[in-house]
Design a protein around this motif. Sequence first.
Motif, mmCIF file in Angstrom:
data_model
loop_
_atom_site.group_PDB
_atom_site.id
_atom_site.type_symbol
_atom_site.label_atom_id
_atom_site.label_comp_id
_atom_site.label_asym_id
_atom_site.label_seq_id
_atom_site.Cartn_x
_atom_site.Cartn_y
_atom_site.Cartn_z
ATOM 1 N N LEU A 1 90.248 -78.581 -62.413
ATOM 2 C CA LEU A 1 91.406 -77.602 -62.177
ATOM 3 C C LEU A 1 90.995 -76.150 -62.061
ATOM 4 O O LEU A 1 91.305 -75.699 -60.921
ATOM 5 N N HIS A 2 90.394 -75.680 -62.736
ATOM 6 C CA HIS A 2 89.775 -74.209 -62.764
ATOM 7 C C HIS A 2 88.867 -73.994 -61.440
ATOM 8 O O HIS A 2 89.077 -73.217 -60.690
ATOM 9 N N PRO A 3 87.713 -74.848 -61.357
ATOM 10 C CA PRO A 3 86.898 -74.670 -60.060
ATOM 11 C C PRO A 3 87.645 -74.903 -58.786
ATOM 12 O O PRO A 3 87.203 -74.344 -57.878
ATOM 13 N N SER A 4 88.529 -75.844 -58.579
ATOM 14 C CA SER A 4 89.378 -76.158 -57.561
ATOM 15 C C SER A 4 90.076 -74.758 -56.908
ATOM 16 O O SER A 4 89.873 -74.145 -55.728
ATOM 17 N N ARG A 5 90.642 -74.091 -57.896
ATOM 18 C CA ARG A 5 91.033 -72.820 -57.753
ATOM 19 C C ARG A 5 90.132 -71.487 -57.542
ATOM 20 O O ARG A 5 90.190 -70.681 -56.598
ATOM 21 N N GLU B 1 93.953 -79.620 -52.339
ATOM 22 C CA GLU B 1 92.976 -80.562 -51.737
ATOM 23 C C GLU B 1 91.945 -80.660 -52.442
ATOM 24 O O GLU B 1 91.315 -82.094 -52.686
ATOM 25 N N LEU B 2 91.063 -79.853 -52.926
ATOM 26 C CA LEU B 2 89.891 -79.633 -53.713
ATOM 27 C C LEU B 2 90.186 -80.312 -54.927
ATOM 28 O O LEU B 2 89.126 -81.303 -55.336
ATOM 29 N N TYR B 3 91.431 -80.271 -55.506
ATOM 30 C CA TYR B 3 91.693 -80.912 -56.917
ATOM 31 C C TYR B 3 92.046 -82.363 -56.681
ATOM 32 O O TYR B 3 91.340 -83.076 -57.411
ATOM 33 N N ASN C 1 101.225 -85.503 -52.620
ATOM 34 C CA ASN C 1 100.141 -85.048 -51.685
ATOM 35 C C ASN C 1 100.156 -83.587 -52.238
ATOM 36 O O ASN C 1 100.424 -83.325 -52.932
ATOM 37 N N ALA C 2 99.037 -83.027 -51.275
ATOM 38 C CA ALA C 2 98.440 -81.689 -51.715
ATOM 39 C C ALA C 2 99.505 -80.723 -51.638
ATOM 40 O O ALA C 2 99.818 -79.752 -52.359
ATOM 41 N N PRO D 1 80.725 -85.689 -53.858
ATOM 42 C CA PRO D 1 80.453 -84.379 -53.266
ATOM 43 C C PRO D 1 81.244 -83.029 -53.438
ATOM 44 O O PRO D 1 80.744 -82.023 -53.458
ATOM 45 N N THR D 2 82.530 -83.567 -53.775
ATOM 46 C CA THR D 2 83.407 -82.159 -54.274
ATOM 47 C C THR D 2 82.951 -81.773 -55.642
ATOM 48 O O THR D 2 82.878 -80.541 -55.709
ATOM 49 N N LEU D 3 82.837 -82.624 -56.411
ATOM 50 C CA LEU D 3 82.191 -82.183 -57.691
ATOM 51 C C LEU D 3 81.052 -81.439 -57.792
ATOM 52 O O LEU D 3 80.781 -80.413 -58.382
#
Length: 350
Positions: free
Chosen positions: A197-201, A231-233, A267-268, A327-329
């Motif tokens: 949650l935190h790194p997504s934001r 989207e990242l989350y 959805n996002a 890849p996102t993580l």
Amino acid sequence: MNATSAPIIGICGGGNLAHAMAGWLGARGLRVNILTRKPEQWNKTISASFPDGTALRAPLGRISNHPEILEECSLVLVAVPRFGIREICLRIKPFLRRDQGLAIVPGTPDLMDMAEDASWTSSVSLMGIYKVPLICRTLEYGHSVAILGSRLLNRIWVAPGNDAGHWSALLETLFDTPLELLSSPWPFLLNNSNPLLHPSRCMSLFRHYREGTFYDRQFLFYEEWTEEASELYIQADQELLAICSRCPGMEIGRDIIPVLNYYESRNAAELTGKIRSIPAFRGVKAPMVLREQGWAPDFASRYFTEDVPLGTGPICRLAEKLGVPSPTLHSFVEWNTSMLDRFSPLQEKS
């Protein structure tokens, strides 16, 4: 809760959550002892404000930097930064006994190691609470705290050999929150809350930050949440679920709830609206610091120094071990590391 039969609660820590739990439990008439490095900065009562506008002053029990104050407690709640969990647990261990409960709040992967150590499982009832039970912020250290909301549902893991029903019922009563039992400590490592949650934001906010960039205000972390962050989350959560599917004993839907399901979104766009509207998240600011020229990211914040290195990082290492693409993580870890390498020395310690 009947005062004559009420347990004495010990709280280890001096951060937002420690303040909130002290105020919350003290306001319910419980005796609360505080183990803190700064006992001289704590008042003998703590003021707690609540979402309905009420404010209560709660008397506190013993306040000290010596763990002996925990000996009279029925339950000890450890609420310190992740990097300090092992140190504080080892420090208080000689003062614990088998009929006491020791809960890490929120639970961390340290519980996995402790659960395999007979010296722990034979000396105390070990458990972990999955998420922080209270959304909060300290107003004045040792004196007052704002409790912005509580969890509608939380989960708990209790080490085998202990009375899970007893401890779950007690914590449900203390925090007025239904608890579901986790079957293993795996979810404390494979966690789709703060480590995702935190790194997504943060990455969506500061992805293009450059030295010398300043902002004219401090952003709201949740109320100004964006679809990019959503989207990242979602992408990070899908990768995490793929990792979970490779871990024996981890059941999706039971041990980990997909983000879209948890936030009742499809959805996002819907996730963005949901996160922006959660009452307990109101007023939470982005990790930023005010300089003479304006606002800048605060890379000394735990959002950067703890949530990613100690949360997302271990998940990525497990993904590599299992051969699961993430890849996102990995982008969270790589970006966060680059920001700390470049800017952390310039920031004041939070």
